[in-house]
Design an enzyme around this catalytic site. Structure first.
Site, PDB file in Angstrom:
ATOM      1  N   SER A   1      15.420  28.926  87.529  1.00  0.00           N
ATOM      2  CA  SER A   1      16.823  28.873  87.913  1.00  0.00           C
ATOM      3  C   SER A   1      17.121  27.451  88.351  1.00  0.00           C
ATOM      4  O   SER A   1      16.211  26.646  88.574  1.00  0.00           O
ATOM      5  CB  SER A   1      17.103  29.860  89.055  1.00  0.00           C
ATOM      6  OG  SER A   1      18.415  29.708  89.546  1.00  0.00           O
ATOM      7  N   ARG A   2      18.382  27.119  88.469  1.00  0.00           N
ATOM      8  CA  ARG A   2      18.732  25.816  89.037  1.00  0.00           C
ATOM      9  C   ARG A   2      18.498  25.788  90.541  1.00  0.00           C
ATOM     10  O   ARG A   2      18.538  24.737  91.166  1.00  0.00           O
ATOM     11  CB  ARG A   2      20.195  25.494  88.721  1.00  0.00           C
ATOM     12  CG  ARG A   2      20.399  25.052  87.273  1.00  0.00           C
ATOM     13  CD  ARG A   2      21.856  24.822  86.964  1.00  0.00           C
ATOM     14  NE  ARG A   2      22.023  24.119  85.696  1.00  0.00           N
ATOM     15  CZ  ARG A   2      23.083  24.217  84.928  1.00  0.00           C
ATOM     16  NH1 ARG A   2      24.081  25.007  85.287  1.00  0.00           N
ATOM     17  NH2 ARG A   2      23.169  23.534  83.799  1.00  0.00           N
TER      18      ARG A   2
ATOM     19  N   HIS B   1      24.216  27.434  76.984  1.00  0.00           N
ATOM     20  CA  HIS B   1      23.185  27.824  76.022  1.00  0.00           C
ATOM     21  C   HIS B   1      22.644  26.643  75.233  1.00  0.00           C
ATOM     22  O   HIS B   1      21.430  26.548  74.989  1.00  0.00           O
ATOM     23  CB  HIS B   1      23.723  28.878  75.055  1.00  0.00           C
ATOM     24  CG  HIS B   1      23.856  30.235  75.663  1.00  0.00           C
ATOM     25  ND1 HIS B   1      24.412  31.307  74.984  1.00  0.00           N
ATOM     26  CD2 HIS B   1      23.516  30.714  76.882  1.00  0.00           C
ATOM     27  CE1 HIS B   1      24.397  32.377  75.762  1.00  0.00           C
ATOM     28  NE2 HIS B   1      23.861  32.036  76.918  1.00  0.00           N
TER      29      HIS B   1
ATOM     30  N   LYS C   1      24.139  36.002  73.744  1.00  0.00           N
ATOM     31  CA  LYS C   1      25.367  35.770  73.020  1.00  0.00           C
ATOM     32  C   LYS C   1      26.524  35.681  74.032  1.00  0.00           C
ATOM     33  O   LYS C   1      26.361  36.138  75.183  1.00  0.00           O
ATOM     34  CB  LYS C   1      25.595  36.870  71.968  1.00  0.00           C
ATOM     35  CG  LYS C   1      26.011  38.252  72.458  1.00  0.00           C
ATOM     36  CD  LYS C   1      25.049  38.938  73.255  1.00  0.00           C
ATOM     37  CE  LYS C   1      25.491  40.150  73.987  1.00  0.00           C
ATOM     38  NZ  LYS C   1      24.750  40.378  75.194  1.00  0.00           N
TER      39      LYS C   1
ATOM     40  N   ASP D   1      32.975  36.281  75.397  1.00  0.00           N
ATOM     41  CA  ASP D   1      32.192  37.203  76.210  1.00  0.00           C
ATOM     42  C   ASP D   1      32.180  38.609  75.641  1.00  0.00           C
ATOM     43  O   ASP D   1      31.134  39.264  75.616  1.00  0.00           O
ATOM     44  CB  ASP D   1      32.736  37.219  77.637  1.00  0.00           C
ATOM     45  CG  ASP D   1      31.697  37.666  78.644  1.00  0.00           C
ATOM     46  OD1 ASP D   1      31.672  38.864  78.985  1.00  0.00           O
ATOM     47  OD2 ASP D   1      30.886  36.840  79.072  1.00  0.00           O
TER      48      ASP D   1
END
Length: 338
Positions: free
Chosen positions: A37-38, A80, A98, A179
């Site tokens: 994760s960041r 992405h 996606k 989305d």
């Protein structure tokens, strides 16, 4: 890799990452070995939740981890290109959520990276891996309803989502189309391929993202597809495909169905049910299983979710956004930079 467990890395720690990891840990031939994760705190919490041995507070460390066979990229789609690209450049195989990327140009870059390095790459279009959808596609391909004349599919959420929500944020690629609309568009592509033309309309938010979008896709064969998505109204989220000899109807939640009904001219309706052995309808394990099958077979892409198909879907999404006037700030910045 033909005998040992496939070792997974998870990049991002949001809801879809948690759902996918929960399914992975139940697969006997899969092992989740690392998460990134960041935020180190977020990575640590995710690792503790799922019993993962290594937690990284930045993406680069996960990409560089040679003990990983494949990375699942579960960031928002606006990230992405960066996340999957980082992993591919480091030699990792990638399953990317996606919508695959923000636009077709970014998707082409990822595909070129994967092919240049001989790495596996697949869009996480779990609908294509669902056994019920695969059965439907097979019936259509075998002519069960004759020549396909039309497709209908919709996906709408009631909301309301506040302006600060990621679905309303242009910097995160917000809006209904990328989305939610990716599902109806992908369903039409699954049955008919890339359309030759389209028209589209949308209602835009003050931030410039689409609150709801409708598109009519057309093919040289004369087939049409009507697709709709919304983040301001809960729709039936159903789908149907009509041919010259009949029709197939999918229920609410068409992208992960537990059944469909085949209507053929002159016959009683036939209901096709999911095999209980395939697990609950909401499972993501079918796409994970397909990735692991492909890796063990030495394949660099999946025949269920081919890269050419993913690129075609991204081109259609680009065309719809162009028609309705949705353009994200980072796209302009990227073009200015180049």
């Amino acid at each position: 890799m033909t005998e040992k467990k496939v070792r997974w890395g998870i990049l991002a720690t949001g809801g879809i990452a948690a759902a996918f990891t929960a399914d992975l840990v139940d697969l006997p031939d899969a092992e989740v070995v690392a998460v990134a994760s960041r935020s180190q705190e977020s990575a640590d919490a995710f690792a503790e939740r799922f019993g993962i041995g290594r937690a990284y507070g930045e993406w680069g460390a996960l990409a560089a981890d040679e003990d990983i066979d494949v990375v699942y990229v579960a960031t928002p789609h606006s990230a992405h290109r960066a996340a999957a690209g980082l992993c591919l450049e480091a030699g990792r195989n990638v399953l990317c959520e996606k919508a695959f990327t923000l636009n077709a140009r970014e998707a082409e870059e990822l595909v070129a990276l994967a092919k240049g390095r001989g790495s596996f790459l697949m869009e996480a279009m779990w609908m294509y891996c669902n056994p019920v959808i695969r059965k439907l596609k097979g019936l259509v391909a075998d002519g069960a309803i004759g020549e396909v004349r039309s497709v209908q599919a919709d996906f709408g959420l009631a909301g309301p989502f506040p302006p600060a929500h990621r679905l309303r944020d242009p910097l995160q690629g917000g809006g209904a189309l990328l989305d939610l609309g990716v599902y109806p568009v992908s369903f039409a592509h699954l049955l008919l391929g890339e359309p030759s033309d389209l028209t589209a309309r949308a209602v835009l938010s003050d931030e410039g993202v689409d609150l709801q979008t409708g598109a009519l896709l057309s093919w040289e064969s004369g087939a049409l597809a009507s697709v709709h998505c919304s983040i301001i109204g809960g729709t039936a989220t159903s789908a149907s495909v009509t041919g010259s000899l009949g029709r197939i109807d999918l229920p609410s939640g068409f992208f992960h169905p537990d059944h469909f009904v085949l209507h053929r001219d002159g016959r009683d309706p036939e209901k096709f049910l999911a095999d209980p052995a395939d697990g609950p309808r909401s499972t993501l394990r079918h796409e994970a299983t397909e990735v692991m099958r492909a890796l063990r077979a030495g394949e660099t892409e999946s025949p269920l979710v081919p890269l050419d198909g993913t690129l075609a879907v991204m081109r259609t999404l680009d065309a719809i956004r162009e028609r309705v006037g949705v353009r994200y700030p980072m796209e302009a910045a990227s073009e200015d930079h180049t």
